[in-house]
Design a protein around this motif. Structure first.
Motif, PDB file in Angstrom:
ATOM      1  N   GLY A   1      61.306 -78.761 -43.627  1.00 53.13           N
ATOM      2  CA  GLY A   1      61.595 -80.580 -43.015  1.00 53.13           C
ATOM      3  C   GLY A   1      61.451 -81.412 -44.619  1.00 53.13           C
ATOM      4  N   GLY A   2      62.042 -82.197 -44.311  1.00 51.53           N
ATOM      5  CA  GLY A   2      61.237 -83.224 -45.538  1.00 51.53           C
ATOM      6  C   GLY A   2      61.936 -82.196 -46.698  1.00 51.53           C
ATOM      7  N   LYS A   3      61.144 -82.606 -48.347  1.00 56.17           N
ATOM      8  CA  LYS A   3      61.281 -81.895 -49.782  1.00 56.17           C
ATOM      9  C   LYS A   3      60.740 -80.347 -49.416  1.00 56.17           C
ATOM     10  CE  LYS A   3      60.679 -85.614 -52.605  1.00 56.17           C
ATOM     11  NZ  LYS A   3      60.113 -86.863 -53.162  1.00 56.17           N
ATOM     12  N   SER A   4      60.390 -80.066 -48.401  1.00 55.09           N
ATOM     13  CA  SER A   4      60.221 -78.881 -48.464  1.00 55.09           C
ATOM     14  C   SER A   4      61.483 -78.227 -48.024  1.00 55.09           C
ATOM     15  CB  SER A   4      58.456 -77.332 -47.784  1.00 55.09           C
ATOM     16  OG  SER A   4      59.155 -78.937 -46.825  1.00 55.09           O
ATOM     17  N   GLY A   5      62.132 -79.089 -47.229  1.00 58.47           N
ATOM     18  CA  GLY A   5      63.283 -78.184 -46.616  1.00 58.47           C
ATOM     19  C   GLY A   5      64.211 -77.017 -47.598  1.00 58.47           C
ATOM     20  N   VAL A   6      64.411 -75.813 -47.128  1.00 54.97           N
ATOM     21  CA  VAL A   6      66.325 -75.571 -47.822  1.00 54.97           C
ATOM     22  C   VAL A   6      67.344 -75.390 -46.711  1.00 54.97           C
ATOM     23  CG1 VAL A   6      66.540 -73.076 -49.378  1.00 54.97           C
ATOM     24  CG2 VAL A   6      64.260 -74.240 -49.193  1.00 54.97           C
ATOM     25  N   SER A   7      67.856 -75.471 -47.117  1.00 54.16           N
ATOM     26  CA  SER A   7      69.579 -75.360 -46.831  1.00 54.16           C
ATOM     27  C   SER A   7      70.745 -74.197 -47.240  1.00 54.16           C
ATOM     28  CB  SER A   7      70.264 -76.497 -46.207  1.00 54.16           C
ATOM     29  OG  SER A   7      71.413 -76.523 -45.638  1.00 54.16           O
ATOM     30  N   TRP A   8      70.767 -73.746 -46.177  1.00 50.61           N
ATOM     31  CA  TRP A   8      70.968 -72.021 -46.525  1.00 50.61           C
ATOM     32  C   TRP A   8      73.257 -72.100 -46.227  1.00 50.61           C
ATOM     33  CZ3 TRP A   8      69.871 -68.732 -50.371  1.00 50.61           C
ATOM     34  CH2 TRP A   8      68.164 -68.341 -50.337  1.00 50.61           C
ATOM     35  N   SER A   9      74.029 -72.379 -47.028  1.00 50.33           N
ATOM     36  CA  SER A   9      74.962 -73.003 -45.931  1.00 50.33           C
ATOM     37  C   SER A   9      75.920 -71.920 -46.325  1.00 50.33           C
ATOM     38  CB  SER A   9      75.391 -74.098 -46.373  1.00 50.33           C
ATOM     39  OG  SER A   9      76.155 -74.395 -47.523  1.00 50.33           O
ATOM     40  N   PHE A  10      76.973 -71.169 -45.599  1.00 54.15           N
ATOM     41  CA  PHE A  10      77.154 -70.495 -45.551  1.00 54.15           C
ATOM     42  C   PHE A  10      78.921 -70.004 -45.476  1.00 54.15           C
ATOM     43  CE2 PHE A  10      75.059 -68.493 -42.084  1.00 54.15           C
ATOM     44  CZ  PHE A  10      75.785 -67.968 -41.982  1.00 54.15           C
ATOM     45  N   ARG A  11      79.680 -69.560 -45.296  1.00 54.16           N
ATOM     46  CA  ARG A  11      81.370 -69.431 -44.079  1.00 54.16           C
ATOM     47  C   ARG A  11      80.858 -67.638 -43.525  1.00 54.16           C
ATOM     48  NH1 ARG A  11      83.755 -72.628 -48.085  1.00 54.16           N
ATOM     49  NH2 ARG A  11      84.466 -74.293 -47.466  1.00 54.16           N
ATOM     50  N   PRO A  12      81.489 -68.133 -42.569  1.00 52.38           N
ATOM     51  CA  PRO A  12      80.536 -66.373 -41.309  1.00 52.38           C
ATOM     52  C   PRO A  12      82.397 -66.079 -41.673  1.00 52.38           C
ATOM     53  CG  PRO A  12      80.645 -68.001 -40.147  1.00 52.38           C
ATOM     54  CD  PRO A  12      80.501 -68.942 -41.018  1.00 52.38           C
ATOM     55  N   ASP A  13      82.866 -64.285 -41.602  1.00 46.69           N
ATOM     56  CA  ASP A  13      84.132 -64.099 -41.913  1.00 46.69           C
ATOM     57  C   ASP A  13      84.484 -65.033 -41.116  1.00 46.69           C
ATOM     58  OD1 ASP A  13      82.532 -62.488 -40.426  1.00 46.69           O
ATOM     59  OD2 ASP A  13      82.805 -60.531 -41.034  1.00 46.69           O
ATOM     60  N   ALA A  14      84.662 -65.266 -39.704  1.00 37.03           N
ATOM     61  CA  ALA A  14      85.319 -65.028 -38.545  1.00 37.03           C
ATOM     62  C   ALA A  14      84.141 -65.665 -37.200  1.00 37.03           C
ATOM     63  CB  ALA A  14      86.195 -63.549 -37.677  1.00 37.03           C
ATOM     64  N   ASP A  15      84.969 -66.037 -36.270  1.00 35.98           N
ATOM     65  CA  ASP A  15      84.129 -67.736 -35.161  1.00 35.98           C
ATOM     66  C   ASP A  15      82.966 -68.071 -35.630  1.00 35.98           C
ATOM     67  OD1 ASP A  15      84.667 -67.963 -33.026  1.00 35.98           O
ATOM     68  OD2 ASP A  15      84.420 -65.964 -31.911  1.00 35.98           O
ATOM     69  N   ALA A  16      83.096 -68.966 -36.076  1.00 32.11           N
ATOM     70  CA  ALA A  16      81.825 -69.672 -37.044  1.00 32.11           C
ATOM     71  C   ALA A  16      81.444 -70.530 -35.676  1.00 32.11           C
ATOM     72  CB  ALA A  16      82.122 -70.778 -37.569  1.00 32.11           C
ATOM     73  N   ASP A  17      81.764 -71.170 -34.419  1.00 29.78           N
ATOM     74  CA  ASP A  17      81.604 -71.045 -33.122  1.00 29.78           C
ATOM     75  C   ASP A  17      80.201 -69.996 -32.515  1.00 29.78           C
ATOM     76  OD1 ASP A  17      81.184 -73.354 -31.844  1.00 29.78           O
ATOM     77  OD2 ASP A  17      82.483 -72.118 -30.360  1.00 29.78           O
ATOM     78  N   ASN A  18      80.888 -68.918 -32.664  1.00 31.00           N
ATOM     79  CA  ASN A  18      79.711 -67.806 -32.160  1.00 31.00           C
ATOM     80  C   ASN A  18      78.379 -67.353 -33.055  1.00 31.00           C
ATOM     81  OD1 ASN A  18      81.632 -67.495 -29.572  1.00 31.00           O
ATOM     82  ND2 ASN A  18      82.183 -66.007 -30.474  1.00 31.00           N
TER      83      ASN A  18
END
Length: 143
Positions: free
Chosen positions: A111-128
């Motif tokens: 959280g805060g300044k120490s937080g790191v976010s890793w975003s990606f596109r899964p191959d299929a069905d992001a909701d699952n």
């Protein structure tokens, strides 16, 4: 001069091809056995992740990195050839969150300044994917 130019172009092409084909999904036999025992729900190798540091802060920044992810019923393991970048288990005590924006998922650790976010596109069905990662996060001690 033409030979040198041709040689340079060939070397540049080989270097670009090699960097674009980085393999990141290799796991040790111990990790493979652990994940099989836990029940693999999702696995994606060699994805491009956008790593954002201090998101929303004045000094935030991001970089793209090739990595792999394994989601089981008990853990989330984001890694490069078995070297952990983020690991969430029932024993984890940090802050974790998963968000979905269309076909992209963003896994936040810290959280805060120490937080790191890793975003990606899964191959299929992001909701699952999002639902299964949330289920692991709920089992962590931090929640």
């Amino acid at each position: 001069m033409i030979r040198f130019f041709t040689f340079f172009i060939v070397c540049l092409g080989v270097a670009l091809l090699a960097s674009g084909c980085q393999k990141t999904g290799k796991l040790s036999p111990e990790l493979t056995a652990r994940f099989e025992k836990e029940g693999v729900v999702h696995r994606a190798d060699d994805l491009t992740f956008r790593r954002t540091i201090a998101a929303g802060q004045r000094d935030s920044g991001w970089e793209e990195k090739r990595a792999s992810i394994v989601v089981t019923k008990e853990s989330v393991f984001l890694h490069v050839n078995g070297k952990s970048l983020v690991e969430i288990t029932p024993r984890s005590t940090g802050f974790y969150e998963i968000r979905r924006d269309h076909d992209r998922l963003s896994l936040r650790a810290g959280g805060g300044k120490s937080g790191v976010s890793w975003s990606f596109r899964p191959d299929a069905d992001a909701d699952n994917w999002a639902q299964d990662i949330r289920a692991v996060i709920k089992k962590a001690k931090a929640r």
